[in-house]
Design a protein around this motif. Structure first.
Motif, mmCIF file in Angstrom:
data_model
loop_
_atom_site.group_PDB
_atom_site.id
_atom_site.type_symbol
_atom_site.label_atom_id
_atom_site.label_comp_id
_atom_site.label_asym_id
_atom_site.label_seq_id
_atom_site.Cartn_x
_atom_site.Cartn_y
_atom_site.Cartn_z
ATOM 1 N N ALA A 159 0.887 -1.130 -0.307
ATOM 2 C CA ALA A 159 0.420 -0.053 -0.184
ATOM 3 C C ALA A 159 1.010 1.358 -0.195
ATOM 4 C CB ALA A 159 -1.042 0.018 1.065
ATOM 5 N N GLY A 160 2.473 1.133 -0.207
ATOM 6 C CA GLY A 160 2.841 2.346 0.606
ATOM 7 C C GLY A 160 2.176 3.116 1.412
ATOM 8 N N ASN A 161 2.022 4.454 1.107
ATOM 9 C CA ASN A 161 1.579 5.857 1.573
ATOM 10 C C ASN A 161 0.671 6.330 1.304
ATOM 11 O OD1 ASN A 161 3.804 6.294 4.210
ATOM 12 N ND2 ASN A 161 5.233 6.811 1.864
ATOM 13 N N ALA A 162 -0.402 5.503 -0.044
ATOM 14 C CA ALA A 162 -1.792 5.668 -0.507
ATOM 15 C C ALA A 162 -2.588 5.645 -0.061
ATOM 16 C CB ALA A 162 -1.111 5.115 -2.329
ATOM 17 N N ALA A 163 -2.499 4.667 1.035
ATOM 18 C CA ALA A 163 -4.175 3.674 1.721
ATOM 19 C C ALA A 163 -4.581 4.322 2.866
ATOM 20 C CB ALA A 163 -3.599 1.902 1.563
ATOM 21 N N PHE A 164 -6.014 3.871 3.327
ATOM 22 C CA PHE A 164 -6.675 4.104 4.503
ATOM 23 C C PHE A 164 -5.766 3.090 5.378
ATOM 24 C CE2 PHE A 164 -8.279 7.113 1.637
ATOM 25 C CZ PHE A 164 -8.496 8.182 2.237
ATOM 26 N N LEU A 165 -4.882 2.634 6.835
ATOM 27 C CA LEU A 165 -4.813 2.260 7.367
ATOM 28 C C LEU A 165 -5.827 1.833 8.702
ATOM 29 C CD1 LEU A 165 -0.791 2.236 6.980
ATOM 30 C CD2 LEU A 165 -2.756 0.619 5.711
ATOM 31 N N LEU A 166 -5.880 0.956 9.137
ATOM 32 C CA LEU A 166 -6.490 0.243 10.327
ATOM 33 C C LEU A 166 -6.335 -0.632 10.782
ATOM 34 C CD1 LEU A 166 -9.618 -2.277 9.942
ATOM 35 C CD2 LEU A 166 -8.013 -1.016 8.085
#
Length: 235
Positions: A161-168
Protein backbone atom coordinates in the motif's frame (compact mmCIF):
# COMPACT_ATOMS: atom_id res chain seq x y z
CA UNK A 1 16.07 -14.82 5.16
CA UNK A 2 19.20 -13.36 6.70
CA UNK A 3 18.16 -14.82 10.05
CA UNK A 4 17.73 -18.28 8.55
CA UNK A 5 21.10 -18.05 6.80
CA UNK A 6 22.90 -17.10 9.97
CA UNK A 7 25.04 -14.58 8.13
CA UNK A 8 24.64 -11.53 5.92
CA UNK A 9 25.06 -12.42 2.23
CA UNK A 10 27.24 -10.35 -0.07
CA UNK A 11 24.18 -9.30 -2.04
CA UNK A 12 20.57 -9.20 -0.88
CA UNK A 13 17.95 -7.36 -2.91
CA UNK A 14 14.15 -7.13 -2.90
CA UNK A 15 12.34 -7.15 -6.23
CA UNK A 16 8.60 -6.63 -6.04
CA UNK A 17 6.20 -8.75 -8.02
CA UNK A 18 4.84 -7.23 -11.19
CA UNK A 19 1.15 -7.16 -12.07
CA UNK A 20 0.59 -9.75 -14.77
CA UNK A 21 -2.46 -7.96 -16.18
CA UNK A 22 -3.27 -4.37 -17.05
CA UNK A 23 -5.46 -2.53 -14.54
CA UNK A 24 -6.44 1.01 -15.49
CA UNK A 25 -8.82 3.64 -14.07
CA UNK A 26 -11.96 4.60 -15.97
CA UNK A 27 -12.82 8.22 -16.70
CA UNK A 28 -16.60 7.73 -16.87
CA UNK A 29 -17.60 5.96 -13.66
CA UNK A 30 -21.32 6.36 -14.33
CA UNK A 31 -21.10 4.62 -17.69
CA UNK A 32 -18.98 1.83 -16.23
CA UNK A 33 -21.37 1.27 -13.33
CA UNK A 34 -24.26 1.18 -15.79
CA UNK A 35 -22.47 -1.63 -17.65
CA UNK A 36 -21.92 -3.52 -14.42
CA UNK A 37 -25.55 -3.01 -13.43
CA UNK A 38 -26.60 -4.56 -16.72
CA UNK A 39 -24.36 -7.55 -16.09
CA UNK A 40 -25.41 -8.11 -12.47
CA UNK A 41 -28.95 -6.77 -12.24
CA UNK A 42 -27.89 -4.62 -9.28
CA UNK A 43 -28.39 -0.91 -8.70
CA UNK A 44 -24.83 0.41 -8.76
CA UNK A 45 -25.53 3.91 -10.08
CA UNK A 46 -24.31 5.70 -6.96
CA UNK A 47 -21.30 3.42 -6.42
CA UNK A 48 -20.52 0.48 -4.17
CA UNK A 49 -18.09 -0.91 -1.61
CA UNK A 50 -15.91 -3.75 -2.88
CA UNK A 51 -13.88 -6.69 -1.62
CA UNK A 52 -12.08 -9.24 -3.78
CA UNK A 53 -10.87 -12.47 -2.19
CA UNK A 54 -11.61 -16.07 -1.26
CA UNK A 55 -12.74 -17.88 1.88
CA UNK A 56 -9.28 -18.35 3.37
CA UNK A 57 -9.30 -17.29 7.03
CA UNK A 58 -6.74 -14.57 6.46
CA UNK A 59 -8.81 -12.81 3.77
CA UNK A 60 -11.19 -11.83 6.59
CA UNK A 61 -14.40 -11.57 4.58
CA UNK A 62 -16.29 -11.61 7.85
CA UNK A 63 -14.43 -8.44 8.83
CA UNK A 64 -15.60 -6.78 5.62
CA UNK A 65 -19.21 -7.49 6.56
CA UNK A 66 -18.59 -6.20 10.10
CA UNK A 67 -17.28 -2.94 8.64
CA UNK A 68 -20.20 -2.66 6.25
CA UNK A 69 -22.76 -3.16 8.99
CA UNK A 70 -21.04 -0.58 11.19
CA UNK A 71 -20.91 1.92 8.33
CA UNK A 72 -24.53 1.44 7.29
CA UNK A 73 -25.66 1.93 10.90
CA UNK A 74 -24.24 5.46 10.92
CA UNK A 75 -24.48 6.73 7.34
CA UNK A 76 -27.34 8.11 5.29
CA UNK A 77 -25.94 6.44 2.20
CA UNK A 78 -27.19 3.11 0.90
CA UNK A 79 -24.33 1.88 -1.25
CA UNK A 80 -24.25 -1.91 -1.69
CA UNK A 81 -21.35 -4.19 -0.78
CA UNK A 82 -19.97 -6.50 -3.47
CA UNK A 83 -17.95 -9.54 -2.41
CA UNK A 84 -16.15 -10.92 -5.47
CA UNK A 85 -14.56 -14.36 -5.28
CA UNK A 86 -15.33 -17.87 -4.13
CA UNK A 87 -18.81 -18.94 -3.13
CA UNK A 88 -19.25 -18.01 0.55
CA UNK A 89 -18.60 -20.75 3.06
CA UNK A 90 -21.12 -21.58 5.78
CA UNK A 91 -19.66 -19.14 8.30
CA UNK A 92 -19.78 -16.23 5.89
CA UNK A 93 -23.29 -17.12 4.74
CA UNK A 94 -24.45 -17.11 8.35
CA UNK A 95 -22.79 -13.75 9.02
CA UNK A 96 -24.38 -12.18 5.95
CA UNK A 97 -27.77 -13.64 6.86
CA UNK A 98 -27.53 -12.06 10.30
CA UNK A 99 -26.89 -8.60 8.86
CA UNK A 100 -29.67 -6.01 9.01
CA UNK A 101 -28.44 -4.91 5.57
CA UNK A 102 -28.21 -8.35 3.99
CA UNK A 103 -30.36 -7.27 1.04
CA UNK A 104 -27.51 -4.95 0.01
CA UNK A 105 -24.69 -7.49 0.42
CA UNK A 106 -24.03 -9.34 -2.82
CA UNK A 107 -21.62 -12.24 -3.39
CA UNK A 108 -20.56 -12.65 -7.01
CA UNK A 109 -18.70 -15.78 -8.10
CA UNK A 110 -17.31 -17.17 -11.33
CA UNK A 111 -16.63 -13.74 -12.85
CA UNK A 112 -13.99 -13.41 -15.56
CA UNK A 113 -10.97 -11.10 -15.54
CA UNK A 114 -12.70 -8.46 -17.68
CA UNK A 115 -15.52 -8.17 -15.16
CA UNK A 116 -13.14 -7.97 -12.20
CA UNK A 117 -11.19 -5.16 -13.88
CA UNK A 118 -14.39 -3.21 -14.41
CA UNK A 119 -15.63 -3.78 -10.87
CA UNK A 120 -12.33 -2.54 -9.45
CA UNK A 121 -12.48 0.61 -11.56
CA UNK A 122 -16.08 1.38 -10.61
CA UNK A 123 -15.69 0.94 -6.85
CA UNK A 124 -16.28 3.83 -4.49
CA UNK A 125 -13.87 2.22 -2.03
CA UNK A 126 -12.00 -1.08 -1.88
CA UNK A 127 -11.99 -2.72 1.58
CA UNK A 128 -9.21 -5.23 2.30
CA UNK A 129 -8.88 -5.86 6.08
CA UNK A 130 -6.71 -8.92 5.54
CA UNK A 131 -5.17 -10.68 8.55
CA UNK A 132 -2.14 -11.92 6.58
CA UNK A 133 -0.98 -12.08 2.97
CA UNK A 134 1.77 -13.57 0.87
CA UNK A 135 1.87 -10.37 -1.14
CA UNK A 136 -1.51 -8.64 -1.37
CA UNK A 137 -2.24 -8.42 -5.08
CA UNK A 138 -5.73 -6.92 -4.72
CA UNK A 139 -4.31 -3.78 -3.06
CA UNK A 140 -2.12 -3.01 -6.07
CA UNK A 141 -4.85 -4.03 -8.52
CA UNK A 142 -7.43 -1.75 -6.90
CA UNK A 143 -5.05 1.20 -6.74
CA UNK A 144 -4.02 0.76 -10.37
CA UNK A 145 -7.73 0.76 -11.22
CA UNK A 146 -8.33 4.08 -9.48
CA UNK A 147 -10.08 2.83 -6.33
CA UNK A 148 -9.27 4.24 -2.87
CA UNK A 149 -8.10 1.42 -0.60
CA UNK A 150 -8.63 0.61 3.08
CA UNK A 151 -6.34 -2.13 4.33
CA UNK A 152 -4.63 -3.49 7.44
CA UNK A 153 -1.75 -1.63 9.05
CA UNK A 154 0.57 -4.64 9.02
CA UNK A 155 3.13 -6.08 6.62
CA UNK A 156 2.95 -7.05 3.84
CA UNK A 157 -0.21 -5.00 3.28
CA UNK A 158 1.58 -1.82 4.32
CA UNK A 159 4.48 -2.60 2.00
CA UNK A 160 2.19 -2.96 -0.99
CA UNK A 161 0.00 0.00 0.00
CA UNK A 162 2.90 2.37 0.58
CA UNK A 163 1.64 5.80 1.60
CA UNK A 164 -1.41 5.61 -0.64
CA UNK A 165 -3.94 3.65 1.47
CA UNK A 166 -6.13 4.26 4.49
CA UNK A 167 -4.81 1.96 7.22
CA UNK A 168 -6.69 0.34 10.08
CA UNK A 169 -5.46 -1.98 12.85
CA UNK A 170 -5.69 -5.74 12.49
CA UNK A 171 -9.14 -7.00 13.45
CA UNK A 172 -9.10 -8.08 17.12
CA UNK A 173 -9.43 -11.74 17.99
CA UNK A 174 -11.80 -11.05 20.86
CA UNK A 175 -15.38 -10.72 19.64
CA UNK A 176 -16.05 -8.05 22.27
CA UNK A 177 -13.45 -5.79 20.64
CA UNK A 178 -14.59 -6.25 17.04
CA UNK A 179 -17.45 -3.75 17.25
CA UNK A 180 -15.16 -0.84 18.17
CA UNK A 181 -12.71 -1.86 15.44
CA UNK A 182 -15.50 -1.95 12.88
CA UNK A 183 -16.74 1.48 13.95
CA UNK A 184 -13.28 2.98 13.41
CA UNK A 185 -13.12 1.38 9.98
CA UNK A 186 -16.63 2.64 9.24
CA UNK A 187 -15.44 6.18 9.91
CA UNK A 188 -12.80 5.68 7.21
CA UNK A 189 -15.45 4.41 4.79
CA UNK A 190 -17.63 7.42 5.50
CA UNK A 191 -14.73 9.80 4.95
CA UNK A 192 -13.88 8.24 1.59
CA UNK A 193 -17.45 7.97 0.35
CA UNK A 194 -18.14 11.64 1.16
CA UNK A 195 -14.92 13.10 -0.25
CA UNK A 196 -15.08 16.18 -2.43
CA UNK A 197 -14.02 15.43 -6.04
CA UNK A 198 -10.69 17.25 -5.66
CA UNK A 199 -9.70 15.24 -2.58
CA UNK A 200 -10.74 11.98 -4.20
CA UNK A 201 -8.66 12.79 -7.27
CA UNK A 202 -5.62 13.29 -5.04
CA UNK A 203 -6.18 9.94 -3.29
CA UNK A 204 -6.72 8.14 -6.59
CA UNK A 205 -3.61 9.70 -8.14
CA UNK A 206 -1.50 8.61 -5.17
CA UNK A 207 -2.77 5.05 -5.51
CA UNK A 208 -2.07 4.91 -9.23
CA UNK A 209 1.46 6.24 -8.70
CA UNK A 210 2.08 3.69 -5.93
CA UNK A 211 0.84 0.80 -8.08
CA UNK A 212 3.36 1.68 -10.78
CA UNK A 213 6.02 0.06 -8.56
CA UNK A 214 4.48 -3.31 -9.37
CA UNK A 215 5.30 -3.51 -13.05
CA UNK A 216 6.30 -6.86 -14.61
CA UNK A 217 8.83 -5.33 -17.01
CA UNK A 218 10.38 -3.33 -14.19
CA UNK A 219 10.67 -6.46 -12.05
CA UNK A 220 12.38 -8.41 -14.83
CA UNK A 221 14.80 -5.57 -15.49
CA UNK A 222 15.73 -5.41 -11.81
CA UNK A 223 16.32 -9.17 -11.67
CA UNK A 224 18.47 -8.99 -14.79
CA UNK A 225 20.47 -6.15 -13.27
CA UNK A 226 21.11 -8.22 -10.13
CA UNK A 227 22.46 -11.08 -12.24
CA UNK A 228 24.68 -8.64 -14.11
CA UNK A 229 26.09 -7.33 -10.84
CA UNK A 230 26.83 -10.88 -9.70
CA UNK A 231 28.60 -11.69 -12.97
CA UNK A 232 30.65 -8.51 -12.74
CA UNK A 233 31.77 -9.48 -9.21
CA UNK A 234 32.77 -12.96 -10.39
CA UNK A 235 34.88 -11.46 -13.17
Amino acid sequence: LHQFLGFTPEMSEVVYNGLTQSFTPQQDAQSLRAQLAGQTGLDLANGYLLHVGGNQWYKNRRGVVEIYDAWRSKTKQQLPLLLIGAKPNRQLEERISSSVYKQDIHTLTGKDDAFVKKVYAGATVFIFPSLAEGFGWPIAEAMASGAPVITTEEAPMTEVAGNAAFLLPRMPRQLADVAAWAQDAANMVERITTMQPEERETVVAAGIANAERFDAALALNKIENIYRQILEKDN
